[in-house]
Design an enzyme around this catalytic site. Structure first.
Site, mmCIF file in Angstrom:
data_model
loop_
_atom_site.group_PDB
_atom_site.id
_atom_site.type_symbol
_atom_site.label_atom_id
_atom_site.label_comp_id
_atom_site.label_asym_id
_atom_site.label_seq_id
_atom_site.Cartn_x
_atom_site.Cartn_y
_atom_site.Cartn_z
ATOM 1 N N GLY A 1 0.840 -1.195 0.000
ATOM 2 C CA GLY A 1 0.000 0.000 0.000
ATOM 3 C C GLY A 1 0.877 1.249 0.000
ATOM 4 O O GLY A 1 0.575 2.248 -0.655
ATOM 5 N N THR A 2 1.971 1.179 0.731
ATOM 6 C CA THR A 2 2.912 2.304 0.798
ATOM 7 C C THR A 2 3.423 2.647 -0.596
ATOM 8 O O THR A 2 3.476 3.823 -0.990
ATOM 9 C CB THR A 2 4.107 1.933 1.714
ATOM 10 O OG1 THR A 2 3.602 1.682 3.023
ATOM 11 C CG2 THR A 2 5.144 3.037 1.758
ATOM 12 N N SER B 1 -4.233 -2.467 -0.228
ATOM 13 C CA SER B 1 -3.156 -3.365 0.190
ATOM 14 C C SER B 1 -3.737 -4.725 0.572
ATOM 15 O O SER B 1 -4.760 -4.793 1.256
ATOM 16 C CB SER B 1 -2.437 -2.740 1.390
ATOM 17 O OG SER B 1 -1.430 -3.606 1.850
ATOM 18 N N THR C 1 9.937 -8.237 -12.255
ATOM 19 C CA THR C 1 9.135 -9.467 -12.350
ATOM 20 C C THR C 1 8.128 -9.491 -11.208
ATOM 21 O O THR C 1 8.471 -9.233 -10.056
ATOM 22 C CB THR C 1 10.061 -10.700 -12.328
ATOM 23 O OG1 THR C 1 10.968 -10.565 -13.417
ATOM 24 C CG2 THR C 1 9.278 -11.988 -12.473
ATOM 25 N N CYS D 1 3.529 1.868 12.436
ATOM 26 C CA CYS D 1 4.723 2.597 11.993
ATOM 27 C C CYS D 1 5.203 3.581 13.041
ATOM 28 O O CYS D 1 6.389 3.721 13.280
ATOM 29 C CB CYS D 1 4.427 3.349 10.710
ATOM 30 S SG CYS D 1 3.726 2.266 9.480
HETATM 31 N N1 PLP Z 1 -2.148 3.535 4.293
HETATM 32 C C1 PLP Z 1 -2.844 3.248 5.391
HETATM 33 C C2 PLP Z 1 -4.024 4.075 5.771
HETATM 34 C C3 PLP Z 1 -2.447 2.169 6.198
HETATM 35 O O1 PLP Z 1 -3.134 1.893 7.315
HETATM 36 C C4 PLP Z 1 -1.324 1.407 5.823
HETATM 37 C C5 PLP Z 1 -0.841 0.303 6.661
HETATM 38 O O2 PLP Z 1 -0.999 0.303 7.858
HETATM 39 C C6 PLP Z 1 -0.653 1.751 4.645
HETATM 40 C C7 PLP Z 1 -1.093 2.820 3.906
HETATM 41 C C8 PLP Z 1 0.546 1.001 4.196
HETATM 42 O O3 PLP Z 1 0.215 -0.231 3.595
HETATM 43 P P1 PLP Z 1 1.353 -1.355 3.484
HETATM 44 O O4 PLP Z 1 1.529 -1.916 4.859
HETATM 45 O O5 PLP Z 1 0.799 -2.352 2.515
HETATM 46 O O6 PLP Z 1 2.565 -0.687 2.986
#
Ligand code: PLP
Length: 386
Positions: A69-70, A196, A234, A322
């Protein structure tokens, strides 16, 4: 174990484990290879792309698989800012996930102007402030669909309508809403949207970015022609298969799951409010992801509560995973106006598919005892405060 940290990550659904292990045993081909061994894997990836796309109300050509997701958030923001070099302004909110906030800070270092839209005490963005911040120089607005710490849902449709009047693109981070409430790119009207897999009972290390057809965006990773040349490398084939399967399961059961999970969360919320009357609920009473409960326990350190719960095999969080490691006070809780000492006393309970009434009973039995014990060794006396 009672796992109440589903916003950090979710356990894999058994169907996902099954689909991934079967795929790993049967397919090792490179999806870019032209012979059948590779072509079959490419087909499987595209079937998964279709699963993800249709769940979001998108077309499969609008989905790019990413490494998280990041990465999807970084891609959306940097890819758009690069595509409009004449526009040097970006707008976001003060309560975004670090995946967006740190990218915004990176842009600032590179000379861009970034506006951080404030939120009210319930965590809702100030739409008037946002409207005033839009200028002809604005390339993109990125506002999260719902917050990971307090669950507040943002008025994305209204953000889009303000942005469209001025020809500005909109990205939303839907990592915490996908699978919990309806996420439909047509209804929301956004141009870009991040999701994600590991928040929807799929594997970690795979995400996706929706990019509306016709959107001008620069490639994010340079190299081969994978993902239409937008994200070279890949593919994480097994991860994508797990993501596709997780979405398939989601489609079948999310509405029923939601009813049950929301009900459990409501029982937990009421129970905490009843049994620990000096606790304070954070977030919007209505417009929020109901499975996310964030409570302040004034007079205590959240870490102490978390560790005491851990000794009872109960997993919760002090906020986002985080910021936990960095031992920072949550920027989200400070932004909704909590004093640092109150923000430091907050615990997030996030429920998911595999939680049961028994889990809630255990927490409602253990938590009040823990709070009473910790308060007895603290100098804080809730009654004296009131
Ligand atoms: N955005 C939000 C709102 C999230 O809660 C998170 C993960 O906690 C992310 C982005 C990041 O996703 P990923 O852990 O897949 O990098």
């Amino acid at each position: 174990m009672v796992y109440l940290d589903n916003n950090a990550t979710t356990p894999l659904d058994p169907a996902v484990v099954q689909a991934m292990s079967q795929f790993l045993q049967e397919h090792f081909g490179n999806p870019s290879s032209l012979y059948p061994l590779g072509r079959r894997v490419k087909e499987i990836i595209n079937e998964c792309r279709h699963e993800v796309a249709s769940a979001l109300g998108a077309h499969r050509s609008e989905i790019i698989f990413t490494g998280s997701g990041t990465e999807a958030d970084n891609f959306a923001i940097l890819g758009i800012m690069d595509a409009f070099p004449e526009k040097k302004e970006f707008i976001t909110s003060v309560i975004e996930h670090p995946a967006v906030l740190r990218t915004a800070q990176y842009l600032e270092k590179k000379g861009y102007k970034v506006t951080y839209v404030p939120v009210d005490s319930l965590g809702v963005i100030d739409l008037d402030y946002l409207e005033d911040a839009i200028t002809p120089q604005t390339a993109l607005i990125s506002i999260m669909h719902a917050n990971n710490e307090i669950g507040t849902i943002q008025p994305i449709e209204q953000v889009v309508s303000l942005a469209k009047k001025k020809g500005v693109l909109v990205h939303t981070d839907a990592v915490q809403t996908f699978g919990k409430i309806e996420v439909n790119v047509e209804k929301l009207g956004v141009d870009l949207l991040s999701v994600s897999a590991h928040k929807i009972y799929g594997p970690k290390g795979v995400g996706a970015l929706y990019i509306r057809k016709g959107t001008n965006i620069c490639p994010f990773i340079h190299g081969g022609h994978q993902e239409r040349g937008m994200r070279a490398g890949t593919e994480n084939t097994a991860g994508i298969v797990g993501f596709g399967e997780a979405v398939k399961v989601l489609k079948q059961r999310w509405k029923k799951d939601k009813e049950r999970i929301d009900q459990l969360a409501e029982t937990l919320k009421k129970g905490i409010e009843e049994k620990i009357p000096h606790s304070k609920f954070n977030g919007h009473p209505e417009k929020r992801i109901k499975s996310t409960l964030n409570f302040a326990f004034p007079g205590l350190e959240a870490e102490a509560i978390l560790l005491a719960l851990a000794t009872k095999d109960i997993c919760v969080s002090t906020g986002s995973a985080c910021s936990e490691e960095a031992e920072e006070v949550s920027h989200v809780l400070l932004s909704i106006g909590l004093k640092p000492e109150i923000a430091r006393s907050c615990i997030r309970f996030s429920l998911g598919r595999f939680n049961t009434q028994e889990d809630i009973n255990i927490v409602l039995r253990e938590l009040p005892e823990i709070i009473t014990k910790l308060l007895s060794i603290s100098s804080f006396h809730p009654e004296g405060e009131n």
